[in-house]
Write an enzyme that holds these catalytic residues in place. Sequence first.
Site, PDB file in Angstrom:
ATOM      1  N   SER A  88       0.831  -1.201   0.000  1.00 36.39           N
ATOM      2  CA  SER A  88       0.000   0.000   0.000  1.00 36.39           C
ATOM      3  C   SER A  88       0.874   1.263   0.000  1.00 36.39           C
ATOM      4  O   SER A  88       1.674   1.444  -0.905  1.00 36.39           O
ATOM      5  CB  SER A  88      -0.960  -0.037   1.192  1.00 36.39           C
TER       6      SER A  88
ATOM      7  N   ASP B  24      -8.294  -3.298  -7.166  1.00 41.94           N
ATOM      8  CA  ASP B  24      -7.762  -3.032  -5.827  1.00 41.94           C
ATOM      9  C   ASP B  24      -8.864  -2.458  -4.936  1.00 41.94           C
ATOM     10  O   ASP B  24      -9.424  -1.408  -5.211  1.00 41.94           O
ATOM     11  CB  ASP B  24      -6.597  -2.052  -5.936  1.00 41.94           C
TER      12      ASP B  24
ATOM     13  N   HIS C  38      -6.502  -6.089  -1.447  1.00 45.13           N
ATOM     14  CA  HIS C  38      -5.493  -5.045  -1.295  1.00 45.13           C
ATOM     15  C   HIS C  38      -4.371  -5.596  -0.422  1.00 45.13           C
ATOM     16  O   HIS C  38      -4.614  -5.992   0.715  1.00 45.13           O
ATOM     17  CB  HIS C  38      -6.119  -3.802  -0.640  1.00 45.13           C
TER      18      HIS C  38
END
Length: 397
Positions: free
Chosen positions: A172, A268, A335
């Site tokens: 991330s 995502d 994610h």
Amino acid sequence: MINFNQWLVLVVCSLAILKAEGLLVNITFVRNAVAKGAVCLDGSPPAYHLDRGSGTGINSWLIQLEGGGWCHNVTNCISRMHTKLGSSKKMVENLAFSAILSNKEQRNPDFYNWNRVKVRYCDGSSFTGDVKTVNPATNLHFRGARVWLAVMRELLAKGMRNAENAVLSGCSAGGLASLMHCDSFRALLPMGTNVKCLSDAGFFLNTRDVSGAQYIKSYFNDVVTLHGSAKNLPRSCTSRLTPAMCFFPQYVARQIRTPVFVLNAAYDSWQIKNILAPRAADPDGKWQSCQLDIKNCQRSQLKVMQDFRLEFLSAVIGLGRSASRGMFIDSCYTHCQTETQTSWFWQDSPILNRTTIAKAVGDWVYDKKLFQKIDCPYPCNPTCHHRVFTPQDAPPI
């Protein structure tokens, strides 16, 4: 009041979770960094967790940069400084290492005996900020770039300067940081070191939201401006584009000279919730059910998401062909896939071209095989682990 049987169940469940999560690794504070102004948002020292390598991996290093969004204004950063994402005082002493950080060969076949490091994230700028002055009214320190350098220097002193292999990774906001710092990471290490960078769920797309607004572009502009990030973003990008644009990998990654592997879900889940349909663009909550579970999406919403996928793929493919750039773009609604054992390497892990993520990344790191695959559109891949969220799951921004 809990009876004995209930207590026993809790103990057994806790042990099972602990076993599944993996090794617990102690925290290390970089206390000498404070004098250099390399501190978290609240002024506390940076921190990391290191599990030493052994055997054939004794001179190999895997650096995993922690993710956790960003803060883009003073109010947001003040709230953040009272959490583990803004203060090392709030971080746990022991952190579970699993998936790409696991020390078990059967769970992490290529990196289990490497020196594995989790760098904690407490600056809110993907380790790019550097503002010298500190407002005494807020006591906010925007020093992410200094934190990055202080931690790297300590790891070099602890043996990373002798690395034969070194991988800079992250998930991330940490995945974004692994791209931003990729070439500078390479510059810190000896010429003969095999250095590569792995970005997991860090390829954030510059696109319009469902209302037609450029929400994420405006948000990233606020982050870069507040944290003074411009001077720490890749010069190869800022010489051509505005600093805010250089927070997007699609404008940065092509100029990275170090080999890069892009691991990302085409759908995502963080980007669907925060870039495509953020709260500001969906005041009536029409997208909420869809965001919680992709199976709840209406046909019209799936069409928007399929268009998002095509735009995402265009940006990735737009980086150009490279004989050193790996790629694993699956069609899962998720994610971050390197930090969860079931998605990284397990009996039912997501597969592309009969290959798991761990296998694709490992072969690329060791120059066994270059993996560059893009999945077919949702819902074609039955091996996907789609994330299902609860209504309480609040987006980081």
